[in-house]
Design a protein around this motif. Structure first.
Motif, short mmCIF file in Angstrom:
data_model
loop_
_atom_site.label_atom_id
_atom_site.label_comp_id
_atom_site.label_asym_id
_atom_site.label_seq_id
_atom_site.Cartn_x
_atom_site.Cartn_y
_atom_site.Cartn_z
N VAL A 24 -75.95 3.64 14.78
CA VAL A 24 -76.29 2.30 14.30
C VAL A 24 -75.01 1.65 13.76
CG1 VAL A 24 -77.68 1.00 12.65
CG2 VAL A 24 -78.58 3.11 13.67
N GLU A 25 -74.70 0.49 14.31
CA GLU A 25 -73.50 -0.24 13.87
C GLU A 25 -73.70 -0.66 12.42
OE1 GLU A 25 -69.80 -1.32 14.66
OE2 GLU A 25 -70.88 -1.56 16.55
N SER A 26 -72.96 -0.05 11.52
CA SER A 26 -73.12 -0.37 10.10
C SER A 26 -71.96 -1.22 9.65
CB SER A 26 -73.18 0.91 9.27
OG SER A 26 -71.98 1.62 9.44
N SER A 27 -72.13 -1.88 8.56
CA SER A 27 -71.05 -2.69 8.03
C SER A 27 -70.38 -1.94 6.88
CB SER A 27 -71.61 -4.03 7.56
OG SER A 27 -70.58 -4.82 7.06
N PRO A 28 -69.17 -1.44 7.06
CA PRO A 28 -68.50 -0.73 5.97
C PRO A 28 -68.31 -1.66 4.77
CG PRO A 28 -67.33 -0.42 8.03
CD PRO A 28 -68.33 -1.50 8.26
N PRO A 29 -68.20 -1.11 3.58
CA PRO A 29 -68.07 -1.94 2.39
C PRO A 29 -66.90 -2.92 2.49
CG PRO A 29 -68.28 0.37 1.80
CD PRO A 29 -68.12 0.32 3.28
N GLY A 30 -67.10 -4.06 1.84
CA GLY A 30 -66.06 -5.09 1.87
C GLY A 30 -64.81 -4.70 1.10
N ILE A 31 -64.98 -3.92 0.06
CA ILE A 31 -63.81 -3.54 -0.73
C ILE A 31 -63.19 -2.26 -0.18
CG2 ILE A 31 -64.58 -4.63 -2.86
CD1 ILE A 31 -65.33 -1.68 -3.76
N GLY A 32 -61.96 -2.02 -0.50
CA GLY A 32 -61.27 -0.82 -0.03
C GLY A 32 -60.94 0.11 -1.17
N PHE A 33 -59.67 0.30 -1.41
CA PHE A 33 -59.26 1.21 -2.48
C PHE A 33 -57.94 0.73 -3.08
CE2 PHE A 33 -57.02 2.70 1.24
CZ PHE A 33 -55.78 3.05 0.75
N ALA A 34 -57.61 1.29 -4.23
CA ALA A 34 -56.31 1.02 -4.85
C ALA A 34 -55.65 2.35 -5.17
CB ALA A 34 -56.50 0.20 -6.11
N TRP A 67 -49.89 11.02 -7.80
CA TRP A 67 -50.59 9.84 -7.31
C TRP A 67 -52.03 9.81 -7.82
CZ3 TRP A 67 -54.89 11.21 -4.53
CH2 TRP A 67 -54.89 12.47 -3.93
N GLY A 68 -52.61 8.65 -7.78
CA GLY A 68 -54.01 8.49 -8.13
C GLY A 68 -54.59 7.36 -7.31
N ARG A 69 -55.84 7.47 -6.99
CA ARG A 69 -56.48 6.38 -6.24
C ARG A 69 -57.96 6.31 -6.61
NH1 ARG A 69 -59.42 8.93 -2.22
NH2 ARG A 69 -58.48 10.86 -1.49
N ALA A 70 -58.53 5.14 -6.36
CA ALA A 70 -59.96 4.94 -6.63
C ALA A 70 -60.48 3.89 -5.67
CB ALA A 70 -60.16 4.48 -8.07
N GLY A 71 -61.72 4.07 -5.26
CA GLY A 71 -62.32 3.09 -4.37
C GLY A 71 -63.18 3.74 -3.32
N VAL A 72 -63.31 3.05 -2.20
CA VAL A 72 -64.17 3.54 -1.12
C VAL A 72 -63.44 4.57 -0.28
CG1 VAL A 72 -65.39 2.85 0.98
CG2 VAL A 72 -65.47 1.39 -1.03
N ALA A 122 -59.50 10.02 -7.11
CA ALA A 122 -58.71 11.23 -6.83
C ALA A 122 -57.35 11.13 -7.52
CB ALA A 122 -58.51 11.39 -5.33
N ALA A 123 -56.81 12.29 -7.84
CA ALA A 123 -55.46 12.36 -8.40
C ALA A 123 -54.78 13.58 -7.81
CB ALA A 123 -55.51 12.47 -9.92
N GLY A 124 -53.49 13.49 -7.62
CA GLY A 124 -52.82 14.62 -7.01
C GLY A 124 -51.35 14.72 -7.41
#
Lengths: 415, 270
Positions: free
Chosen positions: A203-213, A229-234, A267-269
């Motif tokens: 099923v063609e889904s629409s991925p979230p509009g926001i990404g990550f930082a 490093w650290g990141r948060a988001g989709v 995530a953090a690494g």
């Protein structure tokens, strides 16, 4: 079939119009590739596959500002080929025959800080073969053996002060992982308790509009290189939702709708590398947190050692996840092959180069041998021969691809 | 009388100083010092910066020819040199970058390679320095500026090379703080301008040179001597890489960030 055709043409015009006006550099290649498979997965798959690519890149310097744009056109003789579509962020299920790979500006804010914005590719991490910092970035698995990374629409600020380097990235739109057609030889999903011959209806889904930082810091101290490093988001890799409740019977068998959803993850690494004698040792560790029931948390580590022998390099990477995922890890994509040991040997020869890779899954005893040799016919023509041989338990993400065993030949003309 | 005695005394001292200086000069010519020649050579040819566009031709033992192009930027000289090389041709290596930063005290320089396909830099270990530099006959160690302070040097004699009288100097790596691929180098320094014309490179444990570098087509640009042609021959493999230096500019101030990892990672940058 052309959907949103006017938008596509506007995009192409945008890419082509500056060419006569500004004297930028043009590069690119045209490539014809052929694959021969050892067997058929189903009646839909043929034993041979052809893949043609035309890629062109335009680079322009406007003072200190760098502008890059690239376009790829391709044709694939199978179901992996999508419709000609306006898909500027690679969010559709299948890849469009025409797509934008680069479209970015890099503006120096001063001598030590740059701002890059547009569509570009990121390369993170220290360890080769598998890097927890890099693994979550979206891939196009249309060719499951190619490890093709997808570019992102993002804004990147990077710079340095003394020995410290930093990088801040904000991707306002999710570019999801692109999967091969589910149930094909490139994605032979095994779902328990499904009747034989069940067809997956994606099923063609629409991925979230926001990404990550994300933020990344790097520094060098003598023979040491350290980073965090650290990141948060989709998380760009999808979670598959098999809608058994909506399964329908057809004349050919059962049809099971499969939806995709995307979890939030933080995530953090850390990453480090050190020269020890004649070896370069690299290591990474990452802690990933998600409140999603099907994703869970992860504690991923990778260590690699590399040594050069003349014009060749020998590399061994060991990577694993200390936390068992709640679902079959093969359905988590960015951590599907863990735990794994990857051994690679490559060498540059007078005639070209070759590489051999052995990936061994440590959980199911599966693995793959991969070989490739590139012969330089001239400065611009190159002939490449290759092959992939997955083996072992089909429970493992690599062993499951056994019916995709293949050899390939590619001829490329670059300019 | 008193005045005459003083003048005689002065003459005596002047004559003594003159005699001593003649003896010293004669002695210095009688046993010339390789270190002094190399120091003088460095002093004469040192430039604050240098940049050029290199046209490379790699010919293998079968005569197959491959062409490459790079842009080279250098700041400092010899033991304090910082180098950035960016390949511009052919397409398969376009954008590949190489950064070398000299370290003090005779240590091997820090070196990194940027590969556009990976979008990140890779560090080069000291032991990797015998590897071919991006398919040429230069190794990573060959890409370093020659720094005589990292070698024990001795004058071996004089020879004529390409019709130029040369000092022949043996240079053995001291390896106090960094290993070398080579056991020794034999340098041919042109006598009249102390410019390096030839370098024979002996790998460790080998009695014959493994490589030979020849610098030719010397010209004066911006008041500095420069060889516009560099040939590195791998005598074992039978291959040769020729670099033609074009668009040479000396002492042009380089941007502050030119020789940084930040800049090495700039895709499409210089």
């Amino acid at each position: 079939m052309i959907r949103n055709g006017s938008q596509l043409y506007i995009l192409l015009l945008f890419l082509l119009l500056p060419l006569p006006v500004l004297a930028g550099e043009i590069s690119g290649y045209v490539e014809a590739k052929g694959f021969a498979y050892a067997e058929r997965w189903s009646g839909r798959d043929s034993r041979g596959l052809g893949w043609g690519t035309l890629f062109t890149k335009w680079e322009e310097k406007l003072g200190e500002t760098q502008l890059s744009a690239s376009l790829r056109g391709e044709g694939i003789t199978s179901g992996e080929n999508g419709a000609l579509d306006f898909d500027p962020a690679d969010r559709k299920l299948r890849r469009s025959p025409v797509s934008v790979r680069d479209l970015w500006l890099r503006i120096p804010l001063n001598t030590t800080h740059d701002l890059q914005l547009g569509r570009f590719q990121l390369g993170w991490g220290k360890t080769d073969g598998y890097s927890p910092a890099d693994a979550f970035l979206p891939r196009d698995l249309t060719d499951p053996f190619a490890d093709e990374k997808l570019p992102l629409w993002a804004l990147r600020l990077n710079g340095y002060g003394g020995t410290l380097r930093y990088e801040v990235v904000a991707a306002p739109v999710t570019t999801p992982w692109r999967l091969p057609p589910l149930g094909s030889r490139n994605a032979p999903l095994k779902v328990d308790a499904l009747p034989a011959g069940t067809v997956f209806n994606e099923v063609e889904s629409s991925p979230p509009g926001i990404g990550f930082a994300a933020v990344r810091l790097l520094s060098s101290f003598g023979d040491w290189e350290l980073g965090g490093w650290g990141r948060a988001g989709v998380r760009p890799a999808p979670l598959l939702n098999f809608r058994v409740d909506q399964m329908t019977a057809t004349s050919a068998g059962f049809s099971l709708p499969v939806e995709r959803r995307y979890a939030m993850e933080e995530a953090a690494g850390i990453e480090l590398s050190r020269i020890i004698g004649s070896w370069i040792v690299r290591g990474e560790g990452a802690a990933l947190f998600s409140r999603d029931r099907d994703l869970g948390n992860a504690l991923i580590g990778a260590v690699s050692v590399e040594k050069s022998f003349g014009d060749g390099t020998f590399l061994v990477t060991l990577a694993g996840n200390a936390i068992s995922p709640p679902v079959d890890s093969a359905q988590l994509f960015d951590r599907a092959i863990l735990p794994v040991i990857i051994t690679a040997w490559n060498r540059t020869e007078e005639w070209g180069e070759w590489k051999l890779v052995w990936s061994a899954g440590l959980k199911h005893g599966d693995g793959m041998f991969k070989g490739e040799a590139g012969y330089n016919l001239s400065d611009t023509w190159k002939l490449t021969l290759g092959g992939e041989l997955p083996y072992g338990s089909e429970e493992g993400a690599i062993g499951a691809l056994q019916t995709a065993r293949r050899v390939s030949v590619a001829l490329r003309r670059s300019w | 009388m008193f005045f005459i005695r003083i003048v005689r005394h002065l003459w005596f001292h002047l004559a003594l100083v003159f005699l001593l200086s003649i003896i010293c000069t004669a002695l210095s010519w009688a046993s010339p010092d390789a270190r002094a020649f190399l120091k003088e050579s460095e002093q004469r040819h040192r430039t604050r910066t240098q940049q050029y566009a290199g046209e490379l031709t790699v010919v293998n033992k079968d005569g197959k020819v491959r062409k490459k192009g790079w842009k080279s930027f250098r700041e400092g000289y010899a033991g304090d040199a910082r180098n950035l090389i960016r390949f511009v041709d052919p397409p398969e290596v376009k954008g590949v970058g190489f950064l070398s930063l000299a370290k003090p005290g005779g240590q091997n320089p820090d070196q990194w390679l940027y590969l556009p396909s990976m979008k990140r830099e890779r560090r080069i270990a000291a032991q990797d320095r015998d590897s071919s530099f991006v398919g040429t006959d230069f190794s990573y160690e060959d890409m370093e500026e020659f720094d005589h302070e990292k070698y024990k040097v001795a004058l071996q004699g004089e020879q004529t090379f390409e019709s130029f009288p040369c000092y022949v100097i043996e240079a053995v790596p001291l390896e106090k703080k960094g290993k070398s691929v080579y056991g020794k180098l034999i340098l041919y320094l042109r006598k009249d301008n102390l410019y390096l014309l030839r370098e024979d490179l002996y790998r460790k444990g080998e009695k014959e040179p493994g490589k030979r570098m020849i610098l030719s087509d010397l010209q004066q640009i911006g008041g500095h001597w420069v060889a516009r042609k560099m040939e590195m021959t791998d005598l074992k493999k039978g291959s040769k890489t020729t670099v033609l230096l074009k668009e040479i500019v000396f002492d042009k101030p380089q941007p502050v960030s030119r020789f940084t990892l930040q800049n090495l990672n700039r895709e499409g940058g210089e």
